[in-house]
Scaffold this active site. Sequence first.
Site, PDB file in Angstrom:
ATOM      1  N   HIS A  46       0.843  -1.198   0.000  1.00  0.00           N
ATOM      2  CA  HIS A  46       0.000   0.000   0.000  1.00  0.00           C
ATOM      3  C   HIS A  46       0.876   1.244   0.000  1.00  0.00           C
ATOM      4  CE1 HIS A  46      -3.587  -2.424   0.870  1.00  0.00           C
ATOM      5  NE2 HIS A  46      -2.898  -3.046   1.824  1.00  0.00           N
ATOM      6  N   ASP A 101      -1.398   8.680  -1.374  1.00  0.00           N
ATOM      7  CA  ASP A 101      -1.288   9.830  -2.275  1.00  0.00           C
ATOM      8  C   ASP A 101      -2.133  10.940  -1.669  1.00  0.00           C
ATOM      9  OD1 ASP A 101      -1.829  11.761  -4.193  1.00  0.00           O
ATOM     10  OD2 ASP A 101      -2.444  10.356  -5.757  1.00  0.00           O
ATOM     11  N   HIS A 105      -3.658  14.434  -2.006  1.00  0.00           N
ATOM     12  CA  HIS A 105      -3.939  15.482  -2.991  1.00  0.00           C
ATOM     13  C   HIS A 105      -3.482  16.851  -2.500  1.00  0.00           C
ATOM     14  CE1 HIS A 105      -7.279  13.179  -5.396  1.00  0.00           C
ATOM     15  NE2 HIS A 105      -6.152  12.486  -5.278  1.00  0.00           N
ATOM     16  N   HIS A 120      -5.622   8.972  -0.789  1.00  0.00           N
ATOM     17  CA  HIS A 120      -6.028   7.608  -1.130  1.00  0.00           C
ATOM     18  C   HIS A 120      -4.809   6.763  -1.406  1.00  0.00           C
ATOM     19  CE1 HIS A 120      -5.351   8.059  -5.555  1.00  0.00           C
ATOM     20  NE2 HIS A 120      -5.673   9.323  -5.326  1.00  0.00           N
ATOM     21  N   CYS A 121      -4.998   5.483  -1.449  1.00  0.00           N
ATOM     22  CA  CYS A 121      -3.936   4.553  -1.782  1.00  0.00           C
ATOM     23  C   CYS A 121      -3.814   4.510  -3.304  1.00  0.00           C
ATOM     24  CB  CYS A 121      -4.260   3.170  -1.222  1.00  0.00           C
ATOM     25  SG  CYS A 121      -2.916   1.979  -1.414  1.00  0.00           S
ATOM     26  N   HIS A 153      -7.816  -0.677  -4.924  1.00  0.00           N
ATOM     27  CA  HIS A 153      -7.629  -0.304  -3.514  1.00  0.00           C
ATOM     28  C   HIS A 153      -8.605   0.794  -3.105  1.00  0.00           C
ATOM     29  CE1 HIS A 153      -3.562  -2.199  -2.341  1.00  0.00           C
ATOM     30  NE2 HIS A 153      -3.943  -2.757  -3.485  1.00  0.00           N
ATOM     31  N   MET A 212      -9.986   2.440   0.463  1.00  0.00           N
ATOM     32  CA  MET A 212      -8.769   3.134   0.882  1.00  0.00           C
ATOM     33  C   MET A 212      -8.732   4.587   0.456  1.00  0.00           C
ATOM     34  SD  MET A 212      -5.411   0.793   0.842  1.00  0.00           S
ATOM     35  CE  MET A 212      -4.353   1.318   2.188  1.00  0.00           C
ATOM     36  N   HIS A 262     -26.859  16.994  -0.649  1.00  0.00           N
ATOM     37  CA  HIS A 262     -28.035  17.825  -0.428  1.00  0.00           C
ATOM     38  C   HIS A 262     -28.543  17.527   0.971  1.00  0.00           C
ATOM     39  CE1 HIS A 262     -31.946  19.761  -1.390  1.00  0.00           C
ATOM     40  NE2 HIS A 262     -32.439  18.805  -0.633  1.00  0.00           N
ATOM     41  N   GLU A 288     -28.539  24.799  -2.620  1.00  0.00           N
ATOM     42  CA  GLU A 288     -29.462  23.708  -2.312  1.00  0.00           C
ATOM     43  C   GLU A 288     -28.764  22.349  -2.410  1.00  0.00           C
ATOM     44  OE1 GLU A 288     -31.389  24.483  -6.627  1.00  0.00           O
ATOM     45  OE2 GLU A 288     -32.436  22.960  -5.464  1.00  0.00           O
ATOM     46  N   THR A 289     -27.893  22.242  -3.415  1.00  0.00           N
ATOM     47  CA  THR A 289     -27.144  21.014  -3.671  1.00  0.00           C
ATOM     48  C   THR A 289     -25.784  21.448  -4.168  1.00  0.00           C
ATOM     49  OG1 THR A 289     -29.150  19.823  -4.292  1.00  0.00           O
ATOM     50  CG2 THR A 289     -27.092  18.898  -5.073  1.00  0.00           C
ATOM     51  N   HIS A 303     -27.885  13.506  -3.859  1.00  0.00           N
ATOM     52  CA  HIS A 303     -29.186  13.755  -4.473  1.00  0.00           C
ATOM     53  C   HIS A 303     -29.328  13.151  -5.865  1.00  0.00           C
ATOM     54  CE1 HIS A 303     -33.071  15.654  -5.147  1.00  0.00           C
ATOM     55  NE2 HIS A 303     -33.070  16.064  -3.902  1.00  0.00           N
TER      56      HIS A 303
END
Lengths: 270, 374
Positions: free
Chosen positions: B125, B128, B130, B165-166, B176, B181, B286, B310-311, B337
């Site tokens: 494993h 990463d 971001h 994430h992996c 993964h 993950m 939402h 709203e969303t 939603h």
Amino acid sequence: MKILSTLLLTAALGGVGMGGWQIAQPPADATAPPTVTLPAGVYNWRPSGDWLSNGRPVSPPLIRRAYDAPLEIMAYHVTRGAYAECLNAGACPDTDTDLSRAELPMVGVSFLDAEAYAAWLSDATGATWRLPSDEEWQRAAAERFVDDAVLGGDWETYDPGKWLTDSYARNIENRDGWVHPVQPAGAYGVNSRGLHDLAGNVWEWTSTCQTAGEIADDGTMEVTRERCFVRVVAGQHRAMVLEFVRDAKSGGCGAGVPPDYLGFRLVRES
Amino acid sequence: MISRRAALLGVAGMAAAPLLAKAAKAESAPDMSMAAAADVSHLPRIRHELVAPPFVHAHEQVATGGPRVVEFTMDIIEKEMQVADDAWVQAMTFNGSVPGPMMVVHEGDYLELTLRNPHTNMLEHNIDFHAATGALGGGALTKVMPGEQTILRFKATRPGVFVYHCAPGGAMIPWHVVSGMSGAVMILPRDGLKDHQGNPVRYDRVAYIGENDFYIPRDDSGRYIRYPDAVSGYSDMMDKMNTLTPTHVVFNGAVGALTGDRALKATVGEKVLFIHAQANRDSRPHLIGGHGDLVWEAGKFNNPPARDFETWFIRGGSAGAALYEFLQPGVYAYVNHNLIEAVNLGATAHVVVEGDWNNDLMEQVMAPTAYGSF
């Protein structure tokens, strides 16, 4: 339809005395299901439905009822083995339920499936079998009935936020989030009347339609609207389910907690 | 177990695995031999114990001092997890939860992670971030075989919420990630969050919602298949993944993980920062009955928040944040939603809010009564 909350309904006396309920032995086939017979007597009844008093939402009252007639009802849910007999006879719809374990309660049935089964069983036995009404179910469930009246549900204390949070709290009580596998008959124990597996993870269809009505100042309750496309299912709480739905898990509203499984038991008319 | 792992790695036996791992590192890791080591020895250090989602470890919203090195330790745990009543997945997890725990630092801090891969695991494993700059988000520097551990430090230069994430390479990456993950970090501005006019805003609670899409194979009779370990299910799951049609879309790792007695809680007047992370697939949060007062839709706090959504949209592979002050009591559903995903596939959470009802905001003027009766 009018209901007087103070009225003591009477009906023809059946052949069973006041001695108590009786239970038959487990059956060899679907046409001889064990039943219990509830004697005539008094019980509490919380009507279902949406009620208004002077135009304001209220909980229906808890009504003390006295009934002179006994009530004969299946001691267990209709099993998969029993349903399979109806299916094999071509009288019940195929619900895609796994029927390989005959002793398990039949689940994944709609109101319409349960009605078909009742019609077949009546034909097969020469007796009249039908779904219980919501009231009859409460009578038979006795202490296993979970009173789901909205807490503080009269206008003076009516608070939409509290109504939502209280309903939510009530409906998640004793539920851990997962829907567990259906258990063999008897797993959820027996109530004081001799009925098994009430309010476990199988909810039960009743014949009672979704209703709305009004409560007059003198306590008279009048059903003003009835929608029989939707029926009451009874269990850990009551829910309104469309008659063709077999799995209510995806049928709940955004913030509801739907019934785990849908099954049924039947009443035999005397 | 050994043979399966060896087969996956394409080598003959256990003994060759460390060699292969070293070779892989040499391939993808940049040459850092000429770079001087950063000197962070003058910085204070603080260590946070991680908290499982939807909760977040205690943290300052406004930094009270200068930059520091913020230490975390995570164990990678491979284990079977229940996704729905009738469905299980051989999950790969950061620290035992899906999503992985949230890590919170401030802009200018250094996030220093000790990543451990216990020998009880089967797979290689990495992580990463971001939020991090260079080396595939740290992925190239953190590849750990079972029985290895590593330390990565990166400087938190961009305030916002970010996915981690992996990403071990090739088809292992999506496998993964959809095995659980992923997680999120939050890098707060040193002086805290600001509204659209630049005024400081605070939150009373964080609701960290990690959304995962699962692709669980079924057998011929339609039952979800349970596998003895992750590797056994790889081929079937890959086929299912390639349909791009998830079997489950859930918050916090399972259908119903944030409903019932595990529902989120708040009181009227509280401001809740909803952080929504999705490492693989688009989503559209939402809040039924509520709104996003201030929404950092792409999750990056150097951009002024939008208002009154709203969303909002969460791009797959990103995290977003929305601040909402609850104004009414009751039960709210926080959903993706796409309502098929919300209701049928599981992407629903509930928020139970206590407090007094405000009839000015909403009142039931006339309860439902017979049609035509007035």
